[in-house]
Design an enzyme around this catalytic site. Structure first.
Site, PDB file in Angstrom:
ATOM      1  N   GLY A 234       0.824  -1.204   0.000  1.00 45.15           N
ATOM      2  CA  GLY A 234       0.000   0.000   0.000  1.00 45.15           C
ATOM      3  C   GLY A 234       0.854   1.248   0.000  1.00 45.15           C
ATOM      4  CB  SER A 235       0.038   4.724   0.939  1.00 48.64           C
ATOM      5  OG  SER A 235      -0.370   4.603   2.297  1.00 48.64           O
ATOM      6  N   GLY A 239       2.486   2.065   5.379  1.00 49.05           N
ATOM      7  CA  GLY A 239       3.606   1.199   5.720  1.00 49.05           C
ATOM      8  C   GLY A 239       4.367   1.667   6.939  1.00 49.05           C
ATOM      9  CD  GLU A 256       5.036  -3.291  -3.704  1.00 46.41           C
ATOM     10  OE1 GLU A 256       5.484  -2.139  -3.947  1.00 46.41           O
ATOM     11  OE2 GLU A 256       3.938  -3.681  -4.085  1.00 46.41           O
TER      12      GLU A 256
END
Length: 503
Positions: A234-235, A239, A256
């Protein structure tokens, strides 16, 4: 279709999908194509969360004792079931997420491919034999299952990213808990239905759980000590929070996150490769890929030629119903995504950028929602603050460079470090780009674009992209714990480092 759910249908390990429900704890799945309400999905509550995590723990004790090659047989069967339902799964991705049907078919193929990869992996979860400094001793390296793996996924690849994680995690002996994006819960429930039916048929314990809900479910998983690994896609903002939560309990995480990807176009580039690579990279999935091309770094001597060719190509792009294969892309995921698209363009222009093409919504009676936007080209300087931002939309920023060293510096100047590419026929330039003095990204391509990755290579990036690696290569090690064992097969007890201890 097989993914249609009956009212009040209960899936083992998942919440039900309802079309009539009175609770306020619901997710509303809406198609970005025409804003049609597809379904209402109930969210997990605290009691259900605790129940399912306990079941998952109990089932892990059973699953880990099944030999890895037999676990691989389950993954093989799962891949075959996905293959049999490929068209229907792709239709659901397009309906709920809005990507073109051709790309949806490609996403489902990724699931099939990673199943093949994981099945082979199930027979080669290898360790090492290490030479000992002590006579009649040897050391070996063992790899064991972690336990429970939490998987948090984003809307843009609502099926494939879960499969990258779950299939490898399964053959490693773990049980998975999936928190899908609240924007695409039906994609998760459809895959979960395949898994649930298969474990019943094969008389296996439930090894996959789906927890539907908002970001709070992800927070709960990341703070739960019983979840040995959190794999989150995600963003960067999301994260960071996941990393803080998991680190606070000394847990493991695999991140990721965002991408702000660039292609360098050199003087020697093959023009037959340049335009197709750039255009697909920038507008594929309506620019809603983490590997989407967001910056184009062009050698100044060919800048005008590339710019002119791109404007011409962008005028040929067809936007419309993603179920119709004549269109190159469909809608953005929702109204918020469109607003971010508009704000990014305004910011770029405010700070000196020049709009070359696009830059607005598409107003058409033929389109059934206002989520469709024009692909956009903007000429900017490298110090324009907008180039530091990742906008999930079909916006491409054009920049000039003089020397290859300057181009690499521009590529590396952003906080994110996921994917990068160079278009060149010059051996020195290509080697420099992939050297320690070149791209600082996890992916560095030559003569292909930034978007699209095969499952055989480890996928992920550096810096604000999080440093995680999913999918191929030796990424399986993320889903297992390492144990070093020293074996003494002699009659003496020498100590390491030559230490003497007598008693």
């Amino acid at each position: 279709m097989f993914f249609q759910f009956n009212e009040n249908e209960t899936l083992p390990g998942a919440l039900s999908c309802y079309h009539k429900y009175t609770s306020n704890d619901l997710l509303y799945s809406t198609s970005p194509i025409d804003n049609t309400l597809l379904a209402r999905v109930s969210c997990i509550n605290a009691e259900q969360y605790e129940k399912f995590v306990q079941i998952a723990q109990e089932n892990f004790l059973k699953w880990r004792n099944i030999p890895a090659p037999q676990r691989g047989i389950f993954v093989k069967r799962f891949g075959q079931e996905v293959q049999n339902k490929k068209g229907e799964l792709a239709q659901l991705i397009t309906l709920e997420m809005g990507k073109p049907i051709r790309e949806s078919l490609g996403e489902v193929q990724e699931i099939i491919d990673i199943c093949d990869f994981a099945v082979g992996l199930s027979r080669q979860l290898y360790g090492l034999t290490i030479q000992s400094e002590r006579p009649e001793h040897k050391m070996i390296e063992n790899w064991h299952p972690l336990g429970l793996v939490g998987i948090i996924t984003a809307f843009n690849f609502p099926m494939a990213v879960w499969a990258w994680n779950s299939t490898i995690s399964w053959v490693c002996g773990n049980v998975n808990i999936w928190k899908p994006s609240e924007k695409t819960p039906l994609c998760a429930l459809a895959l979960h239905k395949i898994v649930s039916n298969l474990v019943r048929e094969m008389n296996l314990p439930d090894i996959s759980f789906v927890f539907t809900g908002d970001y709070k479910i992800g927070e709960q998983l990341s703070l739960d000590k019983r979840i040995q690994l959190i794999s989150a896609t995600g963003s960067t903002r999301m994260g960071r929070q996941v990393a803080r939560n998991v680190a606070s309990r000394l847990g493991k995480y695999l991140l990721e996150l965002g991408g702000n990807n660039a292609i360098i176009i050199t003087e020697s580039a093959d023009f037959n490769l340049v335009i197709p690579s750039v255009v697909f990279g920038a507008i594929g999935t309506a620019g809603q890929r983490c590997t989407s091309t967001r910056r184009l770094i062009i050698q100044e001597s060919i800048y005008e030629r590339v710019k002119e060719a791109l404007v011409h190509a962008y005028k040929q792009v067809k936007i419309g119903d993603p179920n119709d294969e004549q269109y190159h892309y469909g809608p953005l995921i929702d109204e918020n995504a469109v607003i971010l698209y508009e704000k990014s363009i305004q910011s770029a222009v405010f700070h000196g950028g020049k709009l070359l093409y696009g830059g607005k919504r598409i107003e058409s009676s033929e389109l059934k929602s206002k989520n469709y936007v024009l692909p956009t080209l903007i000429e900017v300087e490298k110090d324009n603050p907008i180039v530091q931002e990742e906008t999930f939309a079909p916006i491409l920023y054009l920049l000039k460079y003089k020397t290859i060293q300057e181009a690499i510096e521009i590529n590396n100047q952003v906080a994110q470090g996921l994917s990068s590419a160079i278009m060149t026929l010059n051996l020195r330039e290509s080697e420099l780009f992939t050297s320690q003095n070149g791209s600082d990204c996890g992916i560095a391509n030559i003569n292909i674009g930034t978007s699209g990755a095969e499952i055989g290579g480890a996928f992920g990036g550096e810096k604000d992209t999080g440093g995680g690696r999913e999918s191929g290569s030796d990424s399986w090690k993320n889903y297992m714990r390492r144990q070093t064992t020293t074996i003494n097969y002699g009659i003496n007890l020498p100590l390491a480092q030559g230490i003497k201890f007598e008693i």
